[in-house]
Motif scaffolding. Structure first.
Motif, short mmCIF file in Angstrom:
data_model
loop_
_atom_site.label_atom_id
_atom_site.label_comp_id
_atom_site.label_asym_id
_atom_site.label_seq_id
_atom_site.Cartn_x
_atom_site.Cartn_y
_atom_site.Cartn_z
N GLU A 1 0.85 -1.18 0.00
CA GLU A 1 0.00 0.00 0.00
C GLU A 1 0.88 1.22 0.00
OE1 GLU A 1 -2.80 0.21 3.15
OE2 GLU A 1 -3.46 -1.84 2.88
N GLN A 2 0.38 2.30 -0.55
CA GLN A 2 1.12 3.56 -0.50
C GLN A 2 1.10 4.05 0.94
OE1 GLN A 2 2.79 4.66 -2.94
NE2 GLN A 2 3.46 6.57 -2.08
N PRO A 3 2.25 4.32 1.54
CA PRO A 3 2.26 4.79 2.92
C PRO A 3 1.60 6.16 3.05
CG PRO A 3 4.48 4.77 2.00
CD PRO A 3 3.56 4.18 0.97
N ASP A 4 0.96 6.38 4.15
CA ASP A 4 0.32 7.66 4.42
C ASP A 4 1.36 8.57 5.05
OD1 ASP A 4 -1.22 9.81 5.07
OD2 ASP A 4 -2.60 8.72 6.37
N ARG A 5 1.93 9.46 4.28
CA ARG A 5 2.98 10.34 4.76
C ARG A 5 2.42 11.54 5.51
NH1 ARG A 5 6.44 6.74 5.21
NH2 ARG A 5 7.44 5.98 3.34
N ASN A 6 1.10 11.56 5.74
CA ASN A 6 0.49 12.62 6.53
C ASN A 6 0.42 12.26 8.01
OD1 ASN A 6 -0.08 14.26 4.28
ND2 ASN A 6 -1.83 12.97 3.81
N LYS A 7 0.64 10.98 8.32
CA LYS A 7 0.57 10.49 9.69
C LYS A 7 1.85 9.75 10.04
CE LYS A 7 -3.77 11.65 10.17
NZ LYS A 7 -4.11 12.84 10.88
N ILE A 8 2.21 9.78 11.30
CA ILE A 8 3.39 9.07 11.79
C ILE A 8 2.89 7.95 12.70
CG2 ILE A 8 5.50 9.23 13.15
CD1 ILE A 8 5.61 12.22 12.33
N ASN A 9 3.17 6.72 12.32
CA ASN A 9 2.75 5.56 13.10
C ASN A 9 3.95 5.07 13.90
OD1 ASN A 9 1.89 3.13 14.15
ND2 ASN A 9 0.87 2.47 12.27
N MET A 10 3.98 5.37 15.18
CA MET A 10 5.10 4.98 16.04
C MET A 10 5.14 3.48 16.31
SD MET A 10 6.88 7.70 16.54
CE MET A 10 8.00 7.09 17.80
N ASN A 11 4.10 2.74 15.91
CA ASN A 11 4.07 1.30 16.11
C ASN A 11 4.67 0.52 14.94
OD1 ASN A 11 2.73 1.49 18.63
ND2 ASN A 11 0.83 1.89 17.53
N GLN A 12 5.06 1.22 13.88
CA GLN A 12 5.65 0.59 12.71
C GLN A 12 7.13 0.98 12.63
OE1 GLN A 12 4.11 -1.51 10.54
NE2 GLN A 12 2.24 -1.38 11.76
N ASN A 13 8.01 0.01 12.83
CA ASN A 13 9.45 0.30 12.84
C ASN A 13 9.93 0.97 11.56
OD1 ASN A 13 9.89 -0.66 15.43
ND2 ASN A 13 10.24 -2.75 14.71
N HIS A 14 9.42 0.53 10.41
CA HIS A 14 9.88 1.13 9.16
C HIS A 14 9.43 2.59 9.05
CE1 HIS A 14 5.90 -0.56 8.20
NE2 HIS A 14 5.80 0.41 7.31
N GLU A 15 8.28 2.93 9.61
CA GLU A 15 7.84 4.33 9.59
C GLU A 15 8.68 5.18 10.55
OE1 GLU A 15 3.19 3.84 8.42
OE2 GLU A 15 3.83 5.54 9.59
N VAL A 16 8.99 4.63 11.71
CA VAL A 16 9.84 5.35 12.66
C VAL A 16 11.21 5.61 12.02
CG1 VAL A 16 11.02 5.24 14.90
CG2 VAL A 16 8.63 4.49 14.69
N ARG A 17 11.77 4.61 11.36
CA ARG A 17 13.07 4.79 10.68
C ARG A 17 12.97 5.86 9.60
NH1 ARG A 17 13.18 -0.85 10.92
NH2 ARG A 17 12.51 -0.97 8.75
N TYR A 18 11.89 5.82 8.82
CA TYR A 18 11.70 6.81 7.76
C TYR A 18 11.66 8.22 8.35
CZ TYR A 18 9.43 9.82 4.38
OH TYR A 18 9.13 10.88 3.55
N TRP A 19 10.81 8.42 9.36
CA TRP A 19 10.62 9.76 9.91
C TRP A 19 11.85 10.26 10.65
CZ3 TRP A 19 7.42 12.89 7.88
CH2 TRP A 19 6.25 12.41 7.31
N THR A 20 12.55 9.40 11.39
CA THR A 20 13.75 9.86 12.07
C THR A 20 14.82 10.27 11.07
OG1 THR A 20 14.54 7.59 12.36
CG2 THR A 20 13.35 8.59 14.22
N LYS A 21 14.94 9.52 9.99
CA LYS A 21 15.91 9.87 8.95
C LYS A 21 15.46 11.14 8.21
CE LYS A 21 18.40 8.08 4.99
NZ LYS A 21 18.64 6.95 4.11
N HIS A 22 14.21 11.19 7.84
CA HIS A 22 13.66 12.32 7.08
C HIS A 22 13.76 13.63 7.87
CE1 HIS A 22 11.11 14.33 4.13
NE2 HIS A 22 10.36 14.76 5.13
N LEU A 23 13.49 13.56 9.17
CA LEU A 23 13.51 14.75 10.01
C LEU A 23 14.86 14.98 10.69
CD1 LEU A 23 9.99 14.29 11.64
CD2 LEU A 23 10.60 15.87 9.79
#
Length: 59
Positions: free
Chosen positions: A9-31
């Motif tokens: 699925e296309q990730p929802d880049r409008n929300k940050i899901n702290m329960n998904q490790n890959h999203e946490v990695r994305y956002w910590t790197k991105h920010l």
């Protein structure tokens, strides 16, 4: 967002899901912040990416 390896699925880049490790990695790197900083910002303003960016003063 699903964790299935066969269904993408296309990730929802409008929300940050702290329960998904890959999203946490994305956002910590991105920010360019630590996981702890991201967690504190999400706890303070919610999981909206725009609100977290504003809280961190990141464009």
């Amino acid at each position: 967002m699903t964790d299935s390896l066969t269904t993408r699925e296309q990730p929802d880049r409008n929300k940050i899901n702290m329960n998904q490790n890959h999203e946490v990695r994305y956002w910590t790197k991105h920010l360019n912040i630590s996981k702890e900083e991201l967690q504190k910002a999400v706890e303070k303003v919610g999981n909206s990416a725009a609100a977290v960016r504003k809280e961190l003063a990141v464009d």
